[in-house]
Design a protein around this motif. Structure first.
Motif, PDB file in Angstrom:
ATOM      1  N   PHE A 197      25.365  51.094  43.970  1.00  0.00           N
ATOM      2  CA  PHE A 197      25.984  50.224  42.969  1.00  0.00           C
ATOM      3  C   PHE A 197      27.265  49.631  43.547  1.00  0.00           C
ATOM      4  CE2 PHE A 197      23.546  53.184  40.279  1.00  0.00           C
ATOM      5  CZ  PHE A 197      22.750  52.253  39.619  1.00  0.00           C
ATOM      6  N   THR A 198      27.306  48.324  43.578  1.00  0.00           N
ATOM      7  CA  THR A 198      28.467  47.598  44.098  1.00  0.00           C
ATOM      8  C   THR A 198      29.232  46.961  42.942  1.00  0.00           C
ATOM      9  OG1 THR A 198      27.490  47.101  46.247  1.00  0.00           O
ATOM     10  CG2 THR A 198      29.198  45.609  45.473  1.00  0.00           C
ATOM     11  N   PHE A 199      30.532  47.173  42.957  1.00  0.00           N
ATOM     12  CA  PHE A 199      31.466  46.500  42.060  1.00  0.00           C
ATOM     13  C   PHE A 199      32.173  45.458  42.913  1.00  0.00           C
ATOM     14  CE2 PHE A 199      35.935  46.330  40.578  1.00  0.00           C
ATOM     15  CZ  PHE A 199      35.780  46.009  39.235  1.00  0.00           C
ATOM     16  N   ASP A 200      31.797  44.197  42.734  1.00  0.00           N
ATOM     17  CA  ASP A 200      32.282  43.080  43.544  1.00  0.00           C
ATOM     18  C   ASP A 200      33.327  42.332  42.712  1.00  0.00           C
ATOM     19  OD1 ASP A 200      32.654  40.758  45.000  1.00  0.00           O
ATOM     20  OD2 ASP A 200      30.534  40.232  45.135  1.00  0.00           O
ATOM     21  N   TYR A 201      34.597  42.477  43.100  1.00  0.00           N
ATOM     22  CA  TYR A 201      35.719  41.988  42.282  1.00  0.00           C
ATOM     23  C   TYR A 201      36.453  40.867  43.002  1.00  0.00           C
ATOM     24  CZ  TYR A 201      40.272  42.186  39.873  1.00  0.00           C
ATOM     25  OH  TYR A 201      41.424  41.884  39.192  1.00  0.00           O
ATOM     26  N   CYS A 202      36.651  39.777  42.317  1.00  0.00           N
ATOM     27  CA  CYS A 202      37.391  38.653  42.885  1.00  0.00           C
ATOM     28  C   CYS A 202      38.886  38.843  42.635  1.00  0.00           C
ATOM     29  CB  CYS A 202      36.910  37.337  42.280  1.00  0.00           C
ATOM     30  SG  CYS A 202      37.768  35.887  42.947  1.00  0.00           S
ATOM     31  N   ILE A 203      39.638  38.904  43.720  1.00  0.00           N
ATOM     32  CA  ILE A 203      41.089  39.023  43.628  1.00  0.00           C
ATOM     33  C   ILE A 203      41.728  37.643  43.502  1.00  0.00           C
ATOM     34  CG2 ILE A 203      43.192  39.822  44.780  1.00  0.00           C
ATOM     35  CD1 ILE A 203      41.429  41.827  46.308  1.00  0.00           C
ATOM     36  N   ASP A 204      41.362  36.768  44.441  1.00  0.00           N
ATOM     37  CA  ASP A 204      41.958  35.433  44.472  1.00  0.00           C
ATOM     38  C   ASP A 204      41.108  34.547  45.372  1.00  0.00           C
ATOM     39  OD1 ASP A 204      43.736  33.456  43.839  1.00  0.00           O
ATOM     40  OD2 ASP A 204      45.375  34.198  45.103  1.00  0.00           O
ATOM     41  N   GLN A 205      41.160  33.239  45.157  1.00  0.00           N
ATOM     42  CA  GLN A 205      40.409  32.286  45.974  1.00  0.00           C
ATOM     43  C   GLN A 205      40.951  30.894  45.705  1.00  0.00           C
ATOM     44  OE1 GLN A 205      36.360  32.752  44.553  1.00  0.00           O
ATOM     45  NE2 GLN A 205      36.836  31.935  42.548  1.00  0.00           N
ATOM     46  N   ASP A 206      40.689  29.989  46.638  1.00  0.00           N
ATOM     47  CA  ASP A 206      41.102  28.611  46.381  1.00  0.00           C
ATOM     48  C   ASP A 206      39.924  27.714  45.994  1.00  0.00           C
ATOM     49  OD1 ASP A 206      39.940  28.590  48.878  1.00  0.00           O
ATOM     50  OD2 ASP A 206      41.509  27.417  49.858  1.00  0.00           O
TER      51      ASP A 206
ATOM     52  N   SER B 188      33.716  24.641  51.527  1.00  0.00           N
ATOM     53  CA  SER B 188      35.043  24.173  51.127  1.00  0.00           C
ATOM     54  C   SER B 188      35.905  25.381  50.823  1.00  0.00           C
ATOM     55  CB  SER B 188      34.943  23.269  49.888  1.00  0.00           C
ATOM     56  OG  SER B 188      34.441  23.985  48.769  1.00  0.00           O
ATOM     57  N   GLY B 189      37.201  25.158  50.837  1.00  0.00           N
ATOM     58  CA  GLY B 189      38.126  26.240  50.562  1.00  0.00           C
ATOM     59  C   GLY B 189      38.490  27.010  51.820  1.00  0.00           C
ATOM     60  N   ALA B 190      39.704  27.558  51.829  1.00  0.00           N
ATOM     61  CA  ALA B 190      40.217  28.243  53.009  1.00  0.00           C
ATOM     62  C   ALA B 190      40.146  29.758  52.906  1.00  0.00           C
ATOM     63  CB  ALA B 190      41.670  27.824  53.257  1.00  0.00           C
ATOM     64  N   PHE B 191      39.993  30.309  51.680  1.00  0.00           N
ATOM     65  CA  PHE B 191      39.988  31.763  51.577  1.00  0.00           C
ATOM     66  C   PHE B 191      39.284  32.215  50.302  1.00  0.00           C
ATOM     67  CE2 PHE B 191      43.579  30.762  48.900  1.00  0.00           C
ATOM     68  CZ  PHE B 191      43.633  31.773  47.958  1.00  0.00           C
ATOM     69  N   CYS B 192      38.804  33.438  50.344  1.00  0.00           N
ATOM     70  CA  CYS B 192      38.241  34.119  49.176  1.00  0.00           C
ATOM     71  C   CYS B 192      38.464  35.609  49.405  1.00  0.00           C
ATOM     72  CB  CYS B 192      36.754  33.809  49.017  1.00  0.00           C
ATOM     73  SG  CYS B 192      35.977  34.624  47.590  1.00  0.00           S
ATOM     74  N   ASN B 193      39.315  36.214  48.606  1.00  0.00           N
ATOM     75  CA  ASN B 193      39.674  37.620  48.761  1.00  0.00           C
ATOM     76  C   ASN B 193      38.960  38.456  47.704  1.00  0.00           C
ATOM     77  OD1 ASN B 193      41.353  36.782  50.808  1.00  0.00           O
ATOM     78  ND2 ASN B 193      43.225  36.861  49.577  1.00  0.00           N
TER      79      ASN B 193
END
Length: 284
Positions: free
Chosen positions: A169-178, A240-245
């Protein structure tokens, strides 16, 4: 390198099984996707038992039922996962975490276009705090496994793969992104065998309507729970976009501590003939 204690190899019966185990490892070879180590060993064990104790094969495969999800299981989205202060602390920790260059991290850079920080103490504590909540969502007791902070850059990508069941089971959480960067999750599928692996075609898999891939768009403080060891998942290369944390917490069902460790299969399944193979697994 396959190294087993010499005293065991002096036993003719053990030595014969050792040779069969080594042959099964060579026969199966490598599988064609990221994080396939467990499934390779599972497939090796099936090939091995088919040769040395075929009447135990059905019992062996049945032992893994606790790691197989219901056929109708689908991913679960969670909105506003943490309060504002906790989300801010998670974000701050992602910005200050020390990225240590290792061979494993070099592979992550090349394969995914990301930096990774594994098992940061703050995130380990938070993962364990989240466990009872996820147990309520999933309706079963869980064990906290590993976690990692995933810092994707502009070259981010994630090819189709299945995870090791210690990340069932994976909990995939978005912290921040552009920019929003979708993840695609398929329906639960049977664990692939060596024949599937030899002809593995990621493009064909993604195009297969039977997989029923669904796109999910994560935004900051939103998470997705899915069964990474039975649901194929991927992200298309970033356009597109420079980052996804992202922050990943992994869990597996309570009571499966031995099942997720191939070196322990002889003991936990009660199939003594697996002993020489498990000894080899412990050296790989």
């Amino acid at each position: 390198m396959l190294v087993v204690a010499a005293e065991k190899l002096r036993d003719p019966d053990y030595f014969g099984l050792h040779l069969e185990a080594a042959a099964a490892i060579r026969e199966v070879g490598a599988l064609g996707w990221y994080d396939a180590h467990f499934l390779r060993r599972y497939e090796v064990a099936k090939h091995y038992l088919a040769r040395v104790q075929p009447d135990a094969l059905a019992a062996f495969t049945a032992s893994f039922a606790p790691l197989i999800p219901a056929e109708d299981f689908r991913e679960i989205a969670l909105d506003d996962v943490f309060d504002a202060a906790t989300h801010a602390a998670i974000r701050e920790a992602s910005l200050t975490a020390e990225v240590r260059m290792t061979r494993q991290l070099e592979d992550e850079n090349a394969t995914f276009g990301r930096n990774v920080v594994w098992d940061e103490p703050f995130y380990l504590e938070l993962q364990e705090q989240m466990r009872p909540r996820l147990e309520g969502v999933l309706g079963r007791p869980l064990v906290s496994s590993y976690n990692f902070l995933s810092l994707y850059g502009a070259q981010g990508k994630c090819e189709p793969h299945l995870d090791h069941p210690n990340a069932m089971f994976t909990f995939d959480y978005c912290i921040d992104q552009d920019e929003v960067w979708p993840i695609y999750i398929g329906r639960p599928a049977p664990w692939p065998d060596a024949g599937f692996a030899k002809d593995f075609d990621p493009a064909a898999l993604k195009a297969d309507p039977a997989m029923d891939f669904r796109a999910h768009e994560l935004r900051p403080n939103r998470a997705l729970i899915f069964n990474g060891s039975s649901q194929w998942h991927f992200r298309e290369p970033k356009s597109s976009g420079a980052f996804c944390n992202l922050l990943f917490f992994h869990y597996y069902p309570a009571g499966c501590e031995d099942l997720v460790q191939p070196a322990r299969w002889a003991e936990c399944t009660g199939i003594a003939a697996l002993g020489p193979l498990c000894d080899l697994f412990a050296t790989l």
